[in-house]
Design a protein around this motif. Structure first.
Motif, PDB file in Angstrom:
ATOM      1  N   GLU A   1      -2.621 -12.040  -0.292  1.00 33.03           N
ATOM      2  CA  GLU A   1      -2.370 -11.083  -1.133  1.00 33.03           C
ATOM      3  C   GLU A   1      -0.237 -11.569  -1.648  1.00 33.03           C
ATOM      4  O   GLU A   1      -0.111 -12.153  -0.641  1.00 33.03           O
ATOM      5  CB  GLU A   1      -1.181  -9.979  -0.703  1.00 33.03           C
ATOM      6  CG  GLU A   1      -2.342  -8.489  -0.752  1.00 33.03           C
ATOM      7  CD  GLU A   1      -2.760  -8.606  -1.933  1.00 33.03           C
ATOM      8  OE1 GLU A   1      -2.441  -8.244  -2.250  1.00 33.03           O
ATOM      9  OE2 GLU A   1      -4.320  -8.442  -2.732  1.00 33.03           O
TER      10      GLU A   1
ATOM     11  N   LEU B   1       6.209 -11.337  -1.291  1.00 38.02           N
ATOM     12  CA  LEU B   1       7.561 -10.467  -2.586  1.00 38.02           C
ATOM     13  C   LEU B   1       8.646 -11.235  -1.974  1.00 38.02           C
ATOM     14  O   LEU B   1       8.684 -12.066  -0.896  1.00 38.02           O
ATOM     15  CB  LEU B   1       7.875  -9.085  -2.090  1.00 38.02           C
ATOM     16  CG  LEU B   1       6.686  -8.235  -2.032  1.00 38.02           C
ATOM     17  CD1 LEU B   1       6.796  -6.838  -1.439  1.00 38.02           C
ATOM     18  CD2 LEU B   1       6.238  -8.567  -3.410  1.00 38.02           C
TER      19      LEU B   1
ATOM     20  N   LYS C   1       4.860  -8.358   2.453  1.00 36.69           N
ATOM     21  CA  LYS C   1       4.164  -8.067   1.879  1.00 36.69           C
ATOM     22  C   LYS C   1       3.862  -6.723   0.972  1.00 36.69           C
ATOM     23  O   LYS C   1       4.182  -5.912   1.401  1.00 36.69           O
ATOM     24  CB  LYS C   1       2.775  -8.958   1.505  1.00 36.69           C
ATOM     25  CG  LYS C   1       2.308 -10.518   2.492  1.00 36.69           C
ATOM     26  CD  LYS C   1       1.006 -10.776   2.061  1.00 36.69           C
ATOM     27  CE  LYS C   1       1.048 -12.394   2.076  1.00 36.69           C
ATOM     28  NZ  LYS C   1      -0.635 -13.434   2.220  1.00 36.69           N
ATOM     29  N   ARG C   2       3.277  -6.890  -0.514  1.00 36.01           N
ATOM     30  CA  ARG C   2       2.583  -4.951  -0.839  1.00 36.01           C
ATOM     31  C   ARG C   2       0.970  -5.691  -0.878  1.00 36.01           C
ATOM     32  O   ARG C   2       0.525  -6.132  -1.605  1.00 36.01           O
ATOM     33  CB  ARG C   2       3.321  -4.701  -1.921  1.00 36.01           C
ATOM     34  CG  ARG C   2       2.745  -3.260  -2.857  1.00 36.01           C
ATOM     35  CD  ARG C   2       4.139  -2.778  -3.841  1.00 36.01           C
ATOM     36  NE  ARG C   2       4.423  -1.416  -3.389  1.00 36.01           N
ATOM     37  CZ  ARG C   2       2.645  -1.360  -4.560  1.00 36.01           C
ATOM     38  NH1 ARG C   2       2.013  -1.554  -4.816  1.00 36.01           N
ATOM     39  NH2 ARG C   2       2.958   0.399  -4.927  1.00 36.01           N
ATOM     40  N   TYR C   3       0.409  -3.849  -0.224  1.00 30.90           N
ATOM     41  CA  TYR C   3      -0.981  -3.516  -0.302  1.00 30.90           C
ATOM     42  C   TYR C   3      -1.644  -2.265  -0.120  1.00 30.90           C
ATOM     43  O   TYR C   3      -0.507  -1.585   0.595  1.00 30.90           O
ATOM     44  CB  TYR C   3      -2.098  -5.110   0.444  1.00 30.90           C
ATOM     45  CG  TYR C   3      -3.081  -5.396   0.223  1.00 30.90           C
ATOM     46  CD1 TYR C   3      -3.932  -5.321  -0.548  1.00 30.90           C
ATOM     47  CD2 TYR C   3      -3.786  -4.414   1.390  1.00 30.90           C
ATOM     48  CE1 TYR C   3      -5.668  -5.213  -0.614  1.00 30.90           C
ATOM     49  CE2 TYR C   3      -4.862  -3.589   1.664  1.00 30.90           C
ATOM     50  CZ  TYR C   3      -5.733  -4.603   0.181  1.00 30.90           C
ATOM     51  OH  TYR C   3      -7.697  -4.593   0.312  1.00 30.90           O
TER      52      TYR C   3
ATOM     53  N   TYR D   1       1.606   0.089   0.533  1.00 30.59           N
ATOM     54  CA  TYR D   1       1.774   0.175   1.850  1.00 30.59           C
ATOM     55  C   TYR D   1       2.747  -1.042   1.418  1.00 30.59           C
ATOM     56  O   TYR D   1       2.512  -2.258   0.803  1.00 30.59           O
ATOM     57  CB  TYR D   1       1.277  -0.049   3.003  1.00 30.59           C
ATOM     58  CG  TYR D   1       0.081   1.277   3.617  1.00 30.59           C
ATOM     59  CD1 TYR D   1       1.359   2.341   3.960  1.00 30.59           C
ATOM     60  CD2 TYR D   1      -0.560   1.716   2.624  1.00 30.59           C
ATOM     61  CE1 TYR D   1       0.270   3.378   4.144  1.00 30.59           C
ATOM     62  CE2 TYR D   1      -1.807   2.691   3.956  1.00 30.59           C
ATOM     63  CZ  TYR D   1      -0.671   3.280   3.639  1.00 30.59           C
ATOM     64  OH  TYR D   1      -1.118   4.988   3.690  1.00 30.59           O
ATOM     65  N   TYR D   2       4.116  -1.465   2.519  1.00 36.72           N
ATOM     66  CA  TYR D   2       4.409  -2.608   2.874  1.00 36.72           C
ATOM     67  C   TYR D   2       4.354  -3.669   3.734  1.00 36.72           C
ATOM     68  O   TYR D   2       4.427  -2.190   5.118  1.00 36.72           O
ATOM     69  CB  TYR D   2       6.384  -2.696   2.884  1.00 36.72           C
ATOM     70  CG  TYR D   2       6.035  -2.194   0.891  1.00 36.72           C
ATOM     71  CD1 TYR D   2       6.593  -2.622   0.194  1.00 36.72           C
ATOM     72  CD2 TYR D   2       6.479  -0.678   0.447  1.00 36.72           C
ATOM     73  CE1 TYR D   2       6.834  -3.009  -1.375  1.00 36.72           C
ATOM     74  CE2 TYR D   2       6.399  -0.801  -0.927  1.00 36.72           C
ATOM     75  CZ  TYR D   2       6.856  -1.233  -1.437  1.00 36.72           C
ATOM     76  OH  TYR D   2       7.113  -0.894  -2.851  1.00 36.72           O
TER      77      TYR D   2
ATOM     78  N   GLN E   1       3.925  -2.118   9.297  1.00 44.86           N
ATOM     79  CA  GLN E   1       3.541  -1.331   8.459  1.00 44.86           C
ATOM     80  C   GLN E   1       4.681  -0.156   7.930  1.00 44.86           C
ATOM     81  O   GLN E   1       4.902   0.307   8.742  1.00 44.86           O
ATOM     82  CB  GLN E   1       2.460  -0.596   8.540  1.00 44.86           C
ATOM     83  CG  GLN E   1       2.143   0.334   7.415  1.00 44.86           C
ATOM     84  CD  GLN E   1       0.916   0.977   7.707  1.00 44.86           C
ATOM     85  OE1 GLN E   1      -0.523   0.280   6.964  1.00 44.86           O
ATOM     86  NE2 GLN E   1       0.544   2.530   7.529  1.00 44.86           N
TER      87      GLN E   1
ATOM     88  N   ASN F   1       5.750   2.786   5.521  1.00 46.91           N
ATOM     89  CA  ASN F   1       5.356   3.649   4.218  1.00 46.91           C
ATOM     90  C   ASN F   1       6.484   4.100   3.753  1.00 46.91           C
ATOM     91  O   ASN F   1       7.127   5.139   4.109  1.00 46.91           O
ATOM     92  CB  ASN F   1       3.965   4.430   4.457  1.00 46.91           C
ATOM     93  CG  ASN F   1       3.239   5.312   3.446  1.00 46.91           C
ATOM     94  OD1 ASN F   1       3.633   5.464   2.508  1.00 46.91           O
ATOM     95  ND2 ASN F   1       2.971   6.381   4.373  1.00 46.91           N
TER      96      ASN F   1
END
Length: 211
Positions: A33, A36, A127-129, A132-133, A148, A150
């Motif tokens: 991923e 950011l 990262k973002r996926y 979630y970050y 994580q 949210n």
């Protein structure tokens, strides 16, 4: 992570979480991923736990968690390794001293510290996926520590890996572990997706927006 330990009739440990995450990863997660380049607007703000002792502070440049509490001890109940000298208490076990205020037959210690989870440098990756970050912070000893986030309308949930049972079922940890006995894992993206889908992040704290 910095810890304050004071001994009375028992050891009382004040930390951000009840335990440190037992897992580390050999590379920032999730694998593949994009990284950011800025902190998203929906994350920014100041947040507090329900009892206002824990805070999460997110701005354009950093993500910081803060602990603040006043701890009261009866002077007569202090353990023998704690010595009162002037306006400080010296702990002869860990060789630290703590400032206090006297209130009658008690002393009040201000316990506070800050822990930087993220900065824009080579030791931090955001990262973002799947909505979630993921905050990846390089452990000074081995691997990457993972948090994580949210983001909700008026709160943020912050989670870490509670145990390694599910990770062990997906991937054997590397033969080497860090000096702090954290297991180090290599997860392919498919494995990380499976881990996320099955609530692998079991240690969660909720912070409510205050600004």
């Amino acid at each position: 992570m910095k810890k304050l330990i004071l001994v009375t009739s028992a050891i009382v440990c004040f930390t951000f979480f009840s335990c440190d995450s037992p897992a580390r990863f050999d590379q920032p997660q999730p694998d593949g991923e994009p990284i950011l380049s800025s902190i998203p607007f929906q994350l920014k703000g100041s947040y507090a736990s329900s009892d206002s002792t824990y805070f999460l502070l997110i701005n354009d440049f950093s993500i910081v968690r803060k602990y603040h509490n006043l701890i009261r001890f009866n002077i007569d109940s202090l353990d023998k390794n704690l010595i009162v000298k002037g306006n400080t208490v010296e702990d002869t076990l860990n060789r630290q001293s703590y400032s206090f205020q006297r209130m009658g037959d008690s002393i009040v210690i201000r316990d506070e510290f800050m822990d930087t989870l993220f900065l824009f440098d080579q030791d931090h990756v955001l990262k973002r996926y799947k909505g979630y970050y993921f905050v990846n912070r390089k452990d000074e000893n081995a691997g990457w520590e993972l948090f994580q986030l949210n983001a909700k309308r008026n709160s943020i949930e912050m989670s870490t890996v509670a145990n390694t049972q599910h990770l062990d079922s997906l991937q054997e940890p590397s033969s080497d572990t860090g000096p702090d006995h954290h297991k180090i894992y290599h997860l392919e993206k498919k494995q990380f997706k499976h881990f996320l889908r099955h609530d692998g992040f079991g240690n969660t704290s909720t912070f409510y927006r205050i600004q």
